[in-house]
Enzyme design. Structure first.
Site, short mmCIF file in Angstrom:
data_model
loop_
_atom_site.label_atom_id
_atom_site.label_comp_id
_atom_site.label_asym_id
_atom_site.label_seq_id
_atom_site.Cartn_x
_atom_site.Cartn_y
_atom_site.Cartn_z
N LYS A 1 0.88 -1.17 0.00
CA LYS A 1 0.00 0.00 0.00
C LYS A 1 0.92 1.22 0.00
O LYS A 1 2.02 1.17 0.57
CB LYS A 1 -0.88 -0.05 1.25
N SER B 1 -9.61 2.06 3.17
CA SER B 1 -8.71 2.89 2.39
C SER B 1 -7.73 2.09 1.52
O SER B 1 -7.15 2.66 0.61
CB SER B 1 -7.91 3.78 3.33
N SER C 1 -9.92 -0.91 6.97
CA SER C 1 -9.37 -0.65 5.63
C SER C 1 -8.76 -1.83 4.91
O SER C 1 -8.37 -1.69 3.76
CB SER C 1 -8.33 0.46 5.70
#
Ligand code: GLN
Length: 488
Positions: free
Chosen positions: A79, A154, A178
């Site tokens: 990420k 997210s 997330s």
């Protein structure tokens, strides 16, 4: 060569048998990223030739009999809030534009020590704040199942990159859901380990008492391999748990006989969730029951306070963590300013997006002298009560099963102007972060052509059991093998 949707176990076996090379795997991932990028916008930074070079090194190691681990030579996406030496990290924020890290995150070190190839970094909500991967300077990411819909957030880009078959494994961070929510929206397996199980050294902090790194994969068996690679004590993260890491992949025996699954009645209240989602989740639990598990009703009575407590605590911590982004120490600095004061103000007002600013203001407010007791302290007290709820429930069951999200992937743009409705959609995930317990989301079927996630929650450090139950479920069902039609 293996199929684009081959999981990590399958890739490991293909590499071991010589039916494909690491270079072929990495080239295929890079090509698939290039071919899908315009539609998905999942991977925002590709390491391209550097990943190819790492793959060549993995192949050379294999040729000389020096394979480092089961993941030696497989491609993994990070990420964009995990740093890697010499590579950009933006957290999807303008304020980090141009930043490149002088060091590796602990998870990057561990992936590299295992021989895994970092392919690049995935799109996310700015500083991991959001549930839709719409708060991003890179442009929104799209759901492979329906390009007009969100892939969740997210860690949406990480979820989409596995769902669309770019890579077999990706890392994400989960502060309030997330990992689990985007996994649910994209039809992949998403694991948030116990708080402290995976070091956050080199993870850009959002809310330090909640943040945890975890995995996206096609299956629980793959998650076990990836988790055992990245987990374990790290003295550089003072919250890292000094306990040995079990070989999770060796504990997967497919057996759920005698296991007790608790269904929290508050999570199955039809007024809160899409009835078809609840029905899919109940069907998933029934499959586990048919496999020998016992199902009991439990209660988590303070569930409805989870979202308010989470947004008070997370924003308070974020306001403090984000104070370091001031134009002086990191990233982008405003130009043409008269003095320091103006430099700080303009760097921050130009550098942060609206959602981040909203949270810094809320967080600063709840920490201010006049409001601290009424909001922040109260939220911390509620947090303790939520943990008590889980302790009581786990005295009656081994794992808790719930929907991951009250709904399937919503449309892009649907909630972006209504932050409260976006926040409320986190109702089933935030409590696990507040309590520090592990959770996993596994695909349990489709409704309206979109994936539904079944969430399993466990006791602290009980990832092994969660993975065993999730794997047992996946041995009996094939929901995790159904891929988005446009990319299949
Ligand atoms: N959706 C939640 C939020 O916006 C969770 C984010 C996360 O887990 N990073 O805060």
């Amino acid at each position: 060569m293996v199929d684009a949707f081959a999981g990590l176990v399958e890739q490991r076996d293909a590499l071991a048998s010589g039916s494909c090379s690491s270079r072929e795997l990495v080239d295929a991932a890079l090509e698939r990223h290039a071919a899908t990028h315009v539609r998905l916008n999942a991977v925002v930074h590709s390491r391209g030739e550097r990943a190819q070079r790492d793959a060549d090194e993995a192949d050379a190691r294999r040729a000389s009999g020096k394979v480092l681990s089961a993941l030696d030579g497989v491609a993994i996406v990070l990420k964009d809030n995990m740093v890697m030496r010499g590579e950009p990290t933006t957290c999807s924020s303008r304020i980090l534009e141009g930043y490149s890290s002088p060091f590796d995150a602990c998870v990057v070190e561990r992936l590299q020590a295992a021989g895994a190839v970092v392919l690049g970094a995935a799109n996310m909500d700015e500083f991991a704040m959001g549930s839709s991967t719409e708060n991003t300077i890179h442009g929104v990411a799209h759901n492979p199942w329906d390009l007009e819909r969100t892939c969740g957030g997210s860690s949406g880009g990480s979820a989409a990159s596995v769902s669309a078959g770019i890579v077999g494994g990706a890392l994400g961070s989960d502060t309030g859901g997330s990992i689990r929510q985007p996994a649910s929206f994209c039809g992949v397996t998403g694991l948030k380990p116990t708080y402290g199980r995976v070091s956050r050294w080199g993870l850009v902090a959002f809310a330090s008492s909640l943040d945890q790194i975890g995995t996206f994969t096609h299956s629980a068996a793959d998650a076990a391999l990836l988790l055992e690679t990245i987990a374990g004590h790290d003295p550089r993260d003072s919250t890292s748990i000094p306990e040995p890491v079990p070989q999770y992949s060796e504990g997967l025996d497919g057996d759920v006989e005698g296991l007790t699954i608790g269904l929290p009645k508050e999570y199955f209240d039809v007024s809160g969730g899409d009835p078809e989602v609840l029905e899919r989740v109940r069907a998933g639990v029934a499959d586990l029951e048919a496999a020998g598990a016992k199902v009991v009703e439990v209660s988590l009575p303070r569930t409805r306070y989870g979202v308010p407590a989470y947004y008070l605590i997370a924003n308070a911590e974020a306001s403090s963590n984000l104070a370091r982004f001031d134009g002086a120490r990191y990233g982008r600095r405003a130009e043409g300013v008269a003095d320091y004061q103006q430099m700080y103000e303009r760097s921050r007002s130009e550098g942060f997006g609206d959602e981040v600013k909203r949270r810094i203001m809320l967080g600063t407010y709840v920490l201010s002298a006049g409001y601290f007791d009424a909001y922040y302290k109260k939220a911390q007290q509620v947090r303790t009560l939520l943990r008590d709820d889980f302790d009581a429930a786990f005295s009656q069951c081994d794992v808790i099963a719930t929907p991951t999200s009250p709904e399937t992937a919503f449309a892009l743009g649907e909630k972006i102007d209504d932050p409260v409705s976006m926040y409320l959609s986190d109702i089933y995930t935030v409590s696990a972060n507040l309590a520090g317990i592990p959770g996993i989301s596994v695909p349990c079927g489709l409704t309206g052509g979109l994936p539904v996630g079944l969430q399993l929650l466990g006791r602290v450090l009980d990832e092994g059991r969660l993975l065993r139950v999730a794997d047992a479920y996946q041995r009996r069902t094939d929901h995790h093998l159904v891929h988005p039609p446009e990319f299949a």
